[in-house]
Scaffold this motif. Sequence first.
Motif, PDB file in Angstrom:
ATOM      1  N   LEU A   1       0.900  -1.147   0.041  1.00 39.71           N
ATOM      2  CA  LEU A   1       0.056  -0.039   0.117  1.00 39.71           C
ATOM      3  C   LEU A   1       0.949   1.327  -0.032  1.00 39.71           C
ATOM      4  N   VAL A   2       1.826   1.331   0.859  1.00 37.82           N
ATOM      5  CA  VAL A   2       2.567   2.604   1.054  1.00 37.82           C
ATOM      6  C   VAL A   2       3.549   2.564  -0.297  1.00 37.82           C
ATOM      7  N   GLY A   3       3.861   1.404  -0.951  1.00 42.83           N
ATOM      8  CA  GLY A   3       4.874   1.377  -2.110  1.00 42.83           C
ATOM      9  C   GLY A   3       4.095   2.042  -3.317  1.00 42.83           C
ATOM     10  N   VAL A   4       2.824   1.697  -3.302  1.00 45.72           N
ATOM     11  CA  VAL A   4       2.175   2.100  -4.493  1.00 45.72           C
ATOM     12  C   VAL A   4       1.530   3.682  -4.460  1.00 45.72           C
ATOM     13  N   THR A   5       1.252   3.800  -3.091  1.00 44.30           N
ATOM     14  CA  THR A   5       0.530   5.240  -2.910  1.00 44.30           C
ATOM     15  C   THR A   5       1.789   6.234  -2.848  1.00 44.30           C
ATOM     16  N   PHE A   6       2.814   6.011  -2.257  1.00 45.19           N
ATOM     17  CA  PHE A   6       3.981   7.172  -1.803  1.00 45.19           C
ATOM     18  C   PHE A   6       5.204   6.892  -2.602  1.00 45.19           C
ATOM     19  N   VAL A   7       5.729   5.661  -2.670  1.00 38.18           N
ATOM     20  CA  VAL A   7       7.208   5.260  -3.080  1.00 38.18           C
ATOM     21  C   VAL A   7       7.476   5.234  -4.543  1.00 38.18           C
ATOM     22  N   LEU A   8       6.392   4.426  -5.336  1.00 38.39           N
ATOM     23  CA  LEU A   8       6.459   4.406  -6.632  1.00 38.39           C
ATOM     24  C   LEU A   8       6.286   5.868  -7.445  1.00 38.39           C
ATOM     25  N   PRO A   9       5.241   6.564  -6.832  1.00 40.74           N
ATOM     26  CA  PRO A   9       4.928   7.788  -7.623  1.00 40.74           C
ATOM     27  C   PRO A   9       6.316   8.610  -7.452  1.00 40.74           C
TER      28      PRO A   9
END
Length: 269
Positions: free
Chosen positions: A198-206
């Motif tokens: 969840l954190v990766g998709v919402t914060f890290v990857l963008p």
Amino acid sequence: MSTAAPLWQRGARIPAGAYGFGHAARMEWIKLRSLRSTFWSLLLVVAGMVAIGVVTMANTKAPSAAKAATFDPTNNVLAGVAVGQLLIGVLGVLVVTGEYASGSIRATLTAIPDRRLVLTAKATVYGGISLMVGEVVGFVTFFAGRAALGDGVPRPGLGDPGVLRALLLSGAYLGMIGLIGIGVGAITRHTASAIAVLVGVTFVLPAVLGGISGTVVAKFFPTMIAANSLAVAKPVSDMLSPWVGFAVMCLYTAAVLAVGGRLLARRDA
């Protein structure tokens, strides 16, 4: 002549496997409201979003003549959506993975063998709560932040073009993030890994993709959609339009829940 009351009205036990959607939803509501983490997490969403909105608006200065056309205080006051989505998404994950961690998922699936019905009930109850909280906190934040604006700064109103839409879509976004948390939890069945996804998709990857390719790819990720498409009263160049961004989020939500439902039905508890 009197008609016998339904089993649930007479307090009788419903046989295992005889539950319908109403019973499943009521069961999920009881489980959700009995957890102290539910109240505190949602309270943090409200407090965090209002605080960030007020602080942001208090530090917002009147735009120069060159920037007046693109000045969007509504987007500023909704800056707390980034924090709200994290808390609501994590709580959505816990709604599913918490039962796997405690082992209570076996009792749930014994009573309701239809696993898609279980996931539908969880999504309906928690999604509804997330949507309600998202809409209420959006309007509360708007009016609190509007009052915090300094003298000389244009104050947005609900009747201004795009303002009401931005508030409603921001609340809907939080509801969809809650549902995505439910779906990711059903897919991974593990709290730590689900939160990492969840954190990766919402914060890290963008952030990573934004640094590499600019907005070409990053604009399709949830946080970027919220910040630059949904929570804006004025369109942002090179970003998705508000309604296109909303449609993309609906597709993401449906896809994650569909995958979660399929895996929940196929795997052992």
